[in-house]
Design an enzyme around this catalytic site. Structure first.
Site, short mmCIF file in Angstrom:
data_model
loop_
_atom_site.label_atom_id
_atom_site.label_comp_id
_atom_site.label_asym_id
_atom_site.label_seq_id
_atom_site.Cartn_x
_atom_site.Cartn_y
_atom_site.Cartn_z
N GLY A 86 0.82 -1.20 0.00
CA GLY A 86 0.00 0.00 0.00
C GLY A 86 0.86 1.26 0.00
N SER A 185 5.09 -5.37 -3.07
CA SER A 185 4.81 -3.96 -3.30
C SER A 185 5.40 -3.11 -2.16
CB SER A 185 3.30 -3.74 -3.44
OG SER A 185 3.02 -2.47 -3.98
N TYR A 186 4.58 -2.31 -1.45
CA TYR A 186 5.13 -1.50 -0.36
C TYR A 186 5.64 -2.36 0.79
CZ TYR A 186 6.10 2.52 2.53
OH TYR A 186 6.75 3.46 3.28
N ASP A 422 5.43 -6.03 -14.82
CA ASP A 422 4.92 -5.03 -13.87
C ASP A 422 5.57 -3.68 -14.18
OD1 ASP A 422 3.97 -3.63 -11.64
OD2 ASP A 422 5.61 -4.35 -10.37
N HIS A 475 2.45 -7.38 -11.29
CA HIS A 475 2.88 -6.93 -9.96
C HIS A 475 2.65 -7.97 -8.88
CE1 HIS A 475 4.01 -3.81 -7.14
NE2 HIS A 475 2.86 -3.87 -6.50
#
Length: 498
Positions: A86, A185-186, A422, A475
């Site tokens: 996120g 991701s984050y 991605d 991703h």
């Protein structure tokens, strides 16, 4: 007297051994056991548990987890903590859409619940796995103290470490199992910062002692320079921009693609953006999902927060994708020190174009589902959202490269994997930063195979570091390539060559 002392010592030792054995073989908390799930009528292939762990009694910080025991050998298989990114996105994302025990399909009737079937490529085939909503305020996790929703990387790592220590007190029979931390991701920030806290705890003798072995990061945010400079080479390599434009950008921007060094550089980078703006940012091979409630026009303008505005520019069209899993907009705005807006904050609460989280939203906001998984009702904590605007998040840990160097130099195993289509966190950046560590190559760049086909490429370094790509994936690798994902995941956990 000597005999009496010896006997006393022997009894004490026996008592300690018995106590340790009793603790380690105690069953998991029965009140956390899930006995049924709305939308699924068959038997679970392994035990499932869920609930809250209060990590701060004075504040009322409650982190929600869903724990799936391994379908193989739960008493010996690794325990893996899974974190979505996120910041502000729930790890039920991974549970529902990626590698959880079920495949979900949309309800056949309006107002009905999604139907669930067993996922043949669930990561619980080979591991015990904890899905954690983190930090507090995300997903089903909550605090009774509103100020806790203002949080950053360092506090998130401390909180998640506190969660792990308390979780293993609840499930002490899993303490001997190898522990791995994984995310995407984050969570490229969450995973190394948490791993560092875990290792510090081990060094300090913090109880219980966790059997930490290593970590996995998929398409992870790492470093503003490497992440920021990844897009242009990726776009050129994928045939998304012309040779002429690529050479012009290289010349005018002097190799710096995310902080324009001149007006001419800025104009060239704008041309790059124009070529990319209608692609699915999370998988350039995938079409865009259009919500029936969303505007027809996909060229939607958004107002960027001041920390992401470029000089003289405040609006820009939003990149498209099938679903949304982390902050990836604007294209040339890597995560830098300071406040990182969540997706709803970035878009002023509007629906993200090309996003479809309907199945997860319907299921997790159903009262019967909430009851079955021991989650608080909506009246207490509100709606479940894939990504929330409830938190105010500060990226305060800096570059992750120093964290990776610290962990791998101590021998902890690391797998950095990357879906090669991605455009959010392109593989070009991950390949570059892993190479920048300066480690000796021990497994030279080569294809890795699955079912007799090339599944991607890898390069192995000393100190147990591996960089791996997944061919044709976006991703969220387990979503797009579930069989291949289970293959490399299984091999990595087992310490086998991929």
């Amino acid at each position: 007297m000597a005999k009496a002392t010896t006997l006393c010592s022997y009894k004490l030792i026996c008592h300690c051994l018995f106590f340790s054995f009793a603790v380690l073989t105690r069953a998991a908390p029965e009140d956390a056991l899930i006995t049924q799930l709305p939308g699924f009528s068959a038997n679970f292939p392994s035990n499932h548990y869920s609930g809250y762990v209060n990590i701060d009694q004075s504040h009322g910080k409650n982190l929600f987890y869903y724990f799936v025991e391994s379908e193989g050998n739960p008493s010996e298989d690794p325990v893996v903590l899974w974190l979505n990114g996120g910041p502000g996105c729930s790890s039920f994302d991974g549970f529902i859409y990626e590698h959880g025990p079920f495949n979900f399909e949309e309800a056949k009737m309006k107002g009905g619940l999604p139907q669930m079937h067993l996922n043949p490529y669930s990561w619980s085939k080979v591991s015990n796995i904890i899905y954690l909503d983190s930090p507090v305020g995300v997903g089903l996790s909550y605090s009774k103290t509103p100020s806790d929703y203002s949080i950053g990387d360092l506090q998130t790592a401390l909180d998640t470490h506190a969660f792990l220590l308390k979780w293993f007190e609840l499930y002490p029979e899993f303490l001997p199992n190898p522990l791995f931390i994984a995310g995407e991701s984050y969570a490229g920030i969450y995973v190394p910062t948490l791993s560092y806290e875990v290792v510090k705890g081990i060094d300090a003798g913090t109880q219980p002692v966790l059997n930490f072995k290593g970590y996995l990061v998929g398409n992870g945010v790492t470093d503003d320079e490497f992440d920021g400079n990844a897009l242009v080479p990726f776009a050129h390599g994928m045939g998304l921009i012309s040779d002429e434009l690529y050479e012009e950008v290289k010349t005018e921007c002097k190799g710096n693609f995310y902080i324009p060094v001149s007006d001419v550089c800025e104009r060239k980078l704008d041309k790059v953006d124009e070529n990319l703006q209608y692609l699915n940012i999370y998988n350039i091979l995938e079409p865009c999902y259009h919500s029936p409630y969303a505007a027809e026009n996909t060229d939607i303008k958004i107002r960027l927060p001041s920390s992401f505005q470029k000089l003289g520019e405040t609006d820009r069209p939003l990149g498209v994708r099938k679903r949304m899993f982390g902050r990836a907009w604007p294209l040339r705005a890597p995560v830098r020190d300071g406040i990182v807006p969540t997706w709803p904050q970035l878009l002023n609460g509007e629906t993200v174009p090309c996003t479809n989280d309907e199945v997860a939203t319907t299921w997790l906001n159903d009262a019967a589902v909430r009851k079955a998984i021991h989650a608080e009702e909506e009246t207490v904590i509100g709606n479940w959202e894939l990504c929330t605007d409830r938190i105010y998040y500060d990226h305060d840990a800096g570059s992750m490269i120093t964290y990776h160097k610290n962990l791998t130099s101590r021998g902890y195993r690391a797998l950095i994997f990357s879906g090669d289509h991605d455009m959010c966190v392109p593989y070009t950046g991950s390949e570059a930063w892993t190479r920048s560590l300066g480690y000796k190559i021990v497994d030279e760049w080569r294809p890795w195979m699955f079912n007799g086909q090339v599944a991607g490429y890898l390069q192995g370094y000393e100190n147990n570091l591996t960089f791996l790509t997944i061919k044709g994936s976006g991703h969220t690798v387990p979503e797009y390539k579930p069989q291949e994902a289970l293959e490399f995941y299984s091999k990595f956990l087992a310490g086998k060559t991929i």
